[in-house]
Every structure is written in C-alpha cells, then in structure tokens.
Design an enzyme around this catalytic site. Structure first.
Site, PDB file in Angstrom:
ATOM      1  N   SER A  55       0.824  -1.219   0.000  1.00  0.00           N
ATOM      2  CA  SER A  55       0.000   0.000   0.000  1.00  0.00           C
ATOM      3  C   SER A  55       0.861   1.274   0.000  1.00  0.00           C
ATOM      4  CB  SER A  55      -0.942  -0.001   1.207  1.00  0.00           C
ATOM      5  OG  SER A  55      -0.190   0.034   2.405  1.00  0.00           O
ATOM      6  N   ASN A  59       3.577   2.975   6.460  1.00  0.00           N
ATOM      7  CA  ASN A  59       2.425   2.076   6.651  1.00  0.00           C
ATOM      8  C   ASN A  59       2.801   0.940   7.594  1.00  0.00           C
ATOM      9  OD1 ASN A  59       4.025   0.947   4.470  1.00  0.00           O
ATOM     10  ND2 ASN A  59       2.363  -0.498   4.092  1.00  0.00           N
ATOM     11  N   PHE A  60       3.437   1.330   8.702  1.00  0.00           N
ATOM     12  CA  PHE A  60       3.720   0.353   9.750  1.00  0.00           C
ATOM     13  C   PHE A  60       2.422  -0.064  10.426  1.00  0.00           C
ATOM     14  CE2 PHE A  60       7.959   2.659  10.209  1.00  0.00           C
ATOM     15  CZ  PHE A  60       8.671   1.655   9.575  1.00  0.00           C
ATOM     16  N   LYS A  73      -3.662  -5.164  12.515  1.00  0.00           N
ATOM     17  CA  LYS A  73      -2.870  -5.242  11.276  1.00  0.00           C
ATOM     18  C   LYS A  73      -3.809  -5.661  10.147  1.00  0.00           C
ATOM     19  CE  LYS A  73       1.606  -6.625  13.161  1.00  0.00           C
ATOM     20  NZ  LYS A  73       2.636  -7.670  13.211  1.00  0.00           N
ATOM     21  N   TYR A  87      -4.053  -6.737   5.829  1.00  0.00           N
ATOM     22  CA  TYR A  87      -3.524  -6.982   4.489  1.00  0.00           C
ATOM     23  C   TYR A  87      -4.665  -6.831   3.473  1.00  0.00           C
ATOM     24  CZ  TYR A  87       1.025  -8.712   6.075  1.00  0.00           C
ATOM     25  OH  TYR A  87       2.288  -8.806   6.607  1.00  0.00           O
ATOM     26  N   GLU A  88      -4.273  -6.804   2.210  1.00  0.00           N
ATOM     27  CA  GLU A  88      -5.189  -6.564   1.090  1.00  0.00           C
ATOM     28  C   GLU A  88      -6.576  -7.206   1.230  1.00  0.00           C
ATOM     29  OE1 GLU A  88      -4.874  -4.901  -2.101  1.00  0.00           O
ATOM     30  OE2 GLU A  88      -6.978  -5.464  -2.149  1.00  0.00           O
ATOM     31  N   ASP A 120      -4.737  -2.353  -1.130  1.00  0.00           N
ATOM     32  CA  ASP A 120      -3.363  -1.852  -1.046  1.00  0.00           C
ATOM     33  C   ASP A 120      -3.120  -0.726  -2.048  1.00  0.00           C
ATOM     34  OD1 ASP A 120      -2.333  -3.352   0.993  1.00  0.00           O
ATOM     35  OD2 ASP A 120      -1.775  -5.020  -0.280  1.00  0.00           O
ATOM     36  N   GLY A 164     -26.301   2.342 -14.410  1.00  0.00           N
ATOM     37  CA  GLY A 164     -27.657   2.391 -14.938  1.00  0.00           C
ATOM     38  C   GLY A 164     -27.796   1.799 -16.328  1.00  0.00           C
TER      39      GLY A 164
HETATM   40  N1  CAO Z   1      14.991   0.055  11.729  1.00  0.00           N
HETATM   41  C1  CAO Z   1      14.572  -0.568  12.848  1.00  0.00           C
HETATM   42  N2  CAO Z   1      13.344  -1.102  12.987  1.00  0.00           N
HETATM   43  C2  CAO Z   1      12.502  -1.015  11.929  1.00  0.00           C
HETATM   44  C3  CAO Z   1      12.871  -0.389  10.727  1.00  0.00           C
HETATM   45  C4  CAO Z   1      14.167   0.158  10.661  1.00  0.00           C
HETATM   46  N3  CAO Z   1      14.607   0.770   9.559  1.00  0.00           N
HETATM   47  N4  CAO Z   1      11.838  -0.468   9.865  1.00  0.00           N
HETATM   48  C5  CAO Z   1      10.856  -1.140  10.504  1.00  0.00           C
HETATM   49  N5  CAO Z   1      11.246  -1.464  11.751  1.00  0.00           N
HETATM   50  C6  CAO Z   1      10.482  -2.152  12.778  1.00  0.00           C
HETATM   51  C7  CAO Z   1       9.267  -1.382  13.227  1.00  0.00           C
HETATM   52  O1  CAO Z   1       9.653  -0.340  14.075  1.00  0.00           O
HETATM   53  C8  CAO Z   1       8.452  -2.471  13.874  1.00  0.00           C
HETATM   54  O2  CAO Z   1       8.987  -2.728  15.139  1.00  0.00           O
HETATM   55  P1  CAO Z   1       8.114  -2.800  16.508  1.00  0.00           P
HETATM   56  O3  CAO Z   1       6.818  -3.455  16.188  1.00  0.00           O
HETATM   57  O4  CAO Z   1       8.988  -3.635  17.403  1.00  0.00           O
HETATM   58  O5  CAO Z   1       7.945  -1.432  17.013  1.00  0.00           O
HETATM   59  C9  CAO Z   1       8.798  -3.704  13.041  1.00  0.00           C
HETATM   60  O6  CAO Z   1       9.930  -3.324  12.249  1.00  0.00           O
HETATM   61  C10 CAO Z   1       7.738  -4.256  12.121  1.00  0.00           C
HETATM   62  O7  CAO Z   1       6.824  -3.304  11.642  1.00  0.00           O
HETATM   63  P2  CAO Z   1       5.327  -3.737  11.300  1.00  0.00           P
HETATM   64  O8  CAO Z   1       4.623  -4.133  12.565  1.00  0.00           O
HETATM   65  O9  CAO Z   1       4.715  -2.673  10.520  1.00  0.00           O
HETATM   66  O10 CAO Z   1       5.530  -5.010  10.354  1.00  0.00           O
HETATM   67  P3  CAO Z   1       4.763  -6.402  10.326  1.00  0.00           P
HETATM   68  O11 CAO Z   1       5.501  -7.207   9.337  1.00  0.00           O
HETATM   69  O12 CAO Z   1       4.611  -7.012  11.680  1.00  0.00           O
HETATM   70  O13 CAO Z   1       3.299  -6.058   9.790  1.00  0.00           O
HETATM   71  C11 CAO Z   1       1.698  -5.173   8.221  1.00  0.00           C
HETATM   72  C12 CAO Z   1       3.078  -5.826   8.424  1.00  0.00           C
HETATM   73  C13 CAO Z   1       1.595  -4.803   6.760  1.00  0.00           C
HETATM   74  C14 CAO Z   1       0.586  -6.177   8.593  1.00  0.00           C
HETATM   75  C15 CAO Z   1       1.594  -3.926   9.105  1.00  0.00           C
HETATM   76  O14 CAO Z   1       2.699  -3.096   8.855  1.00  0.00           O
HETATM   77  C16 CAO Z   1       0.320  -3.127   8.915  1.00  0.00           C
HETATM   78  O15 CAO Z   1      -0.760  -3.524   9.353  1.00  0.00           O
HETATM   79  N6  CAO Z   1       0.431  -1.953   8.285  1.00  0.00           N
HETATM   80  C17 CAO Z   1      -0.680  -1.029   8.104  1.00  0.00           C
HETATM   81  C18 CAO Z   1      -1.652  -1.507   7.069  1.00  0.00           C
HETATM   82  C19 CAO Z   1      -0.990  -1.773   5.751  1.00  0.00           C
HETATM   83  O16 CAO Z   1      -0.332  -0.952   5.160  1.00  0.00           O
HETATM   84  N7  CAO Z   1      -1.256  -2.959   5.233  1.00  0.00           N
HETATM   85  C20 CAO Z   1      -0.923  -3.245   3.865  1.00  0.00           C
HETATM   86  C21 CAO Z   1       0.254  -4.024   3.703  1.00  0.00           C
HETATM   87  S1  CAO Z   1       0.348  -4.551   2.039  1.00  0.00           S
HETATM   88  O17 CAO Z   1      -0.712  -5.811   1.930  1.00  0.00           O
END
Ligand code: CAO
Length: 425
Positions: A18, A96-97, A136, A138-139, A168, A248
């Site tokens: 996304s 988009n964390f 969290k 996903y798509e 996304d 329509g």
């Molecule tokens: N240096 C150090 N740490 C980093 C970093 C960097 N450069 N980049 C990322 N991180 C860390 C983050 O700080 C996070 O750490 P904490 O949770 O310990 O604070 C960790 O990496 C993971 O980040 P995340 O929780 O976003 O990643 P995930 O794989 O667990 O989840 C996702 C992925 C997509 C489910 C989640 O990010 C999310 O829900 N995002 C919002 C919705 C979204 O965009 N979804 C679409 C994704 S595409 O289908």
C-alpha cells in the site's frame, strides 16, 4: 524538462504494497523518494514470491521504481540521529507500519512537528479510529471489511475478493492524492499536516455504488440486477451480482467463439440506452426496437436475462475481437476479457508507457506497469528499483551533508549495516 514534484523529498518508511504504491507514484512525478530499510533485511517483499533465487522479487521491483534506498537501523543511537536529520531535511514522511510502530520509533506527530513544522506525515492503517484501530491489515482483509467482498462474486457463491488490489494499491492512490493536496495547502499555510488513509475507508470509497444500492434496496428491489429478472426475492443487504453492471446501463459478460477451450473468450457487453436500436439490428431482432417489452430501458429490466441470452447467441458467432470491431463501429460499448498474457503483449500499452520493460542489474530485463497517470509537462521515465541500501552513502553525503569521516563513523556504529566502501573511508 522538469518534473512536477522536482525538489520534493519523501522520507519513505513504507513496506509491502500500500505505502510503496503511493511513494512510487510520487517518485514518478519527480519527487526524490528515500526509502529507509532495515540493514540486511529491507522491505519484506524483496524476498517474497521470489522467482529467481537471491534476486529482488518482482513483487518488490514492480512497487519500488525510481526510489533510492538507504539502510538504517532506526533503533540504534546513531540510526536515531540520522533518522532525525532526515526528518528535518524532508518534506513528507510516508509510512504504513502496524499501528503504534511509528510512535515506538519515537516518530510521534508532536516530535515530528517540533523538528520540522513543514513536514507532512502520511500514514496508511487498516482501520480508522474505532474498535479495530490497532489491527494489522492486508489486502484481502481490507476488501472484506470495506464492503467489496460481500458484493463481489455470484449470489449463490462465497463472498469474493477481486484481483484488483483495491485495498493496497487503492489506498496508496488515495494517500498520494492526500499528500499532494497537503503539499499544495502548505504553499499558503507554510505548515505540514497529517494525512491518514485507512484501507477500510479507501475500499468503501471505491464501493460507494454498493452503498447507494443498499439505500435503494430499502425502497424496493434492485430492478437492474439479474436476480430481479430471475424472480428471486432480495434480502436486506445488497447481494452479490455476478457480472451485472454496477451502473444504470445493464451489462454482462457474454461467451464468444472459442469459449469452450479458451477461459478468456468472453466480451463485456453493455446495452446502453441510446444505442438500443443498433443493438437490435446487429443481433437480428429489429422488432425489439418498438416491442413494448423491449423498447425502453425500464421495460427491458424484467427481460434482461432473455435479452442477454439473445445477444450472447450473436457474440458466440464471433471471436471477442471480431465482436468488438463490429460493435465499436456502431458505438455500442463493449470490451474483450483480456488475459494478462494478452495485456503483456499489447503494443498500444507499451507505446504509451503504461507497460515498460526495465533492466535490473541482478534480474535482467522485466516487464512492469509504468505510470498510468500521464502529465504532459512532466513525462515519466521508469527506472529500476534500488538494491538494498544502494544509495546509503550518497544519501548520507549529498542529502544530509555528512563528511566522509562522519559517514565512516556512522557505518562503524552498525547503524547502516554493511555498506561497501563506506566504513573504510
Ligand atoms: N529500523 C529498525 N526497525 C525497523 C525499521 C528500521 N529501519 N523499519 C521497521 N522497523 C520495525 C518497526 O519499528 C516495527 O517494530 P516494533 O513493532 O517492534 O515497534 C517492526 O519493524 C515491524 O513493523 P510492522 O509491525 O509494521 O511489520 P509487520 O511485518 O509485523 O506487519 C503489516 C506488516 C503490513 C501487517 C503492518 O505493517 C500493517 O498492518 N500496516 C498497516 C496496514 C498496511 O499498510 N497494510 C498493507 C500491507 S500490504 O498488503
């Protein structure tokens, strides 16, 4: 020629699909997109769905064109220092964390504003404020909670997700519009602001015609749905309507010559009101032009199944391209069902730059989708995605102004991971 977003610096903390969709668009419009990735790991999609061992996947390369990559561990003291230098230097931070991760990194809105009042902070989350804001997403989850899945597919089948990545890529598009709008606002306010896009909201926005139908349903059956013609009563929510047109002008997917063996030998046919007489002539039913059951759009609604069965008898006598040629001549709206193979070979899409062949140092040439938005004064040249950390040294030096000695100290601290040539200097 200069690009529309020349001079705009994007601090790109996005990953997966996304967020990267959004920052890729901004890069195509000329912004300098600095993608921050974890040393040694990077965006998870680099390794997902890999088709060539140890080579950045197409998933990654196709979403990260025209960007620069810096590796930075933002949880080390030196990494935090560099991160704040980047915050001060850039115009937009996109992320988009998962909910809470940005704050845990220290990048709260208050701290960002204090460091750089002109900064725009753009975020994608699965949900907006409410019961699910910490989830969290996903798509396909977004497609389900945004109303798309319950209204896609056939009435008698399961809810269905779409191949189009509306959760996304759809949200990424919304976010990009929010960012350029905030950049425009900043030209007179002088200040940044937050831009928040929830995937649920973006999908719902794309499904607004179904919320329209939900309210129409409260006033009576949806007469343009096939279900109405089949005499099947409606429930209390908008049903799945197969391939019925959402507008329509009733339309359906119809078989064409070869459908028995070719899964894509179909044509979408729209019985647009203004060309009804031409439709009657082409399918050999000239009396339908004046027949009381068929002459007007309203009269036709209960007979749509019969009408499309008759039209299909005509389309089945032609290939989808032959049918399209005949119908286009008569200005009858229609479109062939194109397979991805046919699209990949489409000369017009290549000529317009919508399909682009890109060369990559470890992958070789591959086909990608270029910028679908064409600006006449800001043409887009698609360049390959960066290797992990490829631009670390040049970003530290050229964007942040670190000296060679400082760069070496940063590398030695472990904040950037192994960057060839950097620590030695
Ligand atoms: N240096 C150090 N740490 C980093 C970093 C960097 N450069 N980049 C990322 N991180 C860390 C983050 O700080 C996070 O750490 P904490 O949770 O310990 O604070 C960790 O990496 C993971 O980040 P995340 O929780 O976003 O990643 P995930 O794989 O667990 O989840 C996702 C992925 C997509 C489910 C989640 O990010 C999310 O829900 N995002 C919002 C919705 C979204 O965009 N979804 C679409 C994704 S595409 O289908």
């Amino acid at each position: 020629m200069s690009k529309a977003l020349d001079g705009v610096k994007i601090l790109d903390f996005t990953h997966v699909q996304s967020g990267p969709t959004c920052t890729q668009l901004l890069a195509w419009f000329g912004a300098d997109v600095i993608k921050v990735e974890r040393p040694g790991i990077g965006d998870a999609t680099r390794e997902q769905l890999q088709d060539i061992p140890d080579v950045d996947s197409l998933y990654f390369t196709m979403l990260n064109h025209n960007k620069r990559s810096i590796t930075l561990d933002t949880k080390t003291p030196t990494g935090i220092e560099v991160m704040w230098r980047l915050v001060k230097e850039c115009d937009v931070l996109v992320e988009n964390f998962a909910p809470g991760a940005l704050d845990r990194m220290g990048l709260t809105w208050e701290a960002i504003q204090a460091a750089n009042p002109r900064m725009i902070l753009a975020s994608v989350k699965g949900f907006g404020p409410g019961a699910y804001e910490d989830c969290k997403v996903y798509e396909n989850v977004a497609q389900c909670v945004g109303g798309a899945a319950s209204t896609t597919g056939f009435r008698t089948g399961l809810p269905m997700v779409s191949g189009a990545q509306i959760g996304d890529s759809g949200t990424g598009l919304h976010l990009a519009l929010g960012i350029v709008t905030a950049l425009f606002h900043r030209t007179h306010s002088g200040l940044g602001q937050r831009v928040d896009c929830a995937m649920q909201d973006s999908v719902l926005n794309l499904c607004r015609v179904k919320l329209r139908d939900q309210q129409r349903l409260e006033r009576g059956p949806l007469r343009e749905y096939s279900q109405f013609g089949e005499g099947i009563p409606f429930g209390d929510s908008v049903p799945r309507a197969g391939n019925d047109s959402g507008g329509g002008q009733p339309g359906r997917i119809l078989k064409c010559k070869g459908w028995e063996t070719d899964p894509n030998a179909y044509l979408y046919f729209i019985t647009q009101g203004p060309v009804w007489a031409k439709i009657c002539d082409v399918i050999g039913e000239p009396t339908w032009k004046t027949h009381p059951d068929y002459a007007t759009p309203k009269a036709r609604l209960p007979h749509l199944n019969e009408i499309f069965t008759r039209i299909e008898a005509w389309t089945m006598s032609k290939t989808k391209f032959e049918a399209m040629e005949v119908l286009n001549e008569l200005h009858i709206p229609c479109g062939p069902i194109l397979s991805m193979k046919e699209i990949a070979e489409d000369e017009a899409l290549r000529a317009s730059g919508t399909l682009v062949e890109v060369d990559h140092p470890t992958r070789g040439p591959y086909l990608t989708v270029g910028n679908p938005i064409k600006l006449s004064a800001s043409p887009c040249e698609v360049t390959r995605s960066p290797l992990l950390g490829e631009h670390t040294a040049e970003i530290l030096r050229d964007v942040l102004g670190y000296s060679d000695g400082e760069c070496a100290a940063i590398a030695r601290s472990g904040a950037t991971g192994a960057v060839p040539g950097l620590a030695a200097e």
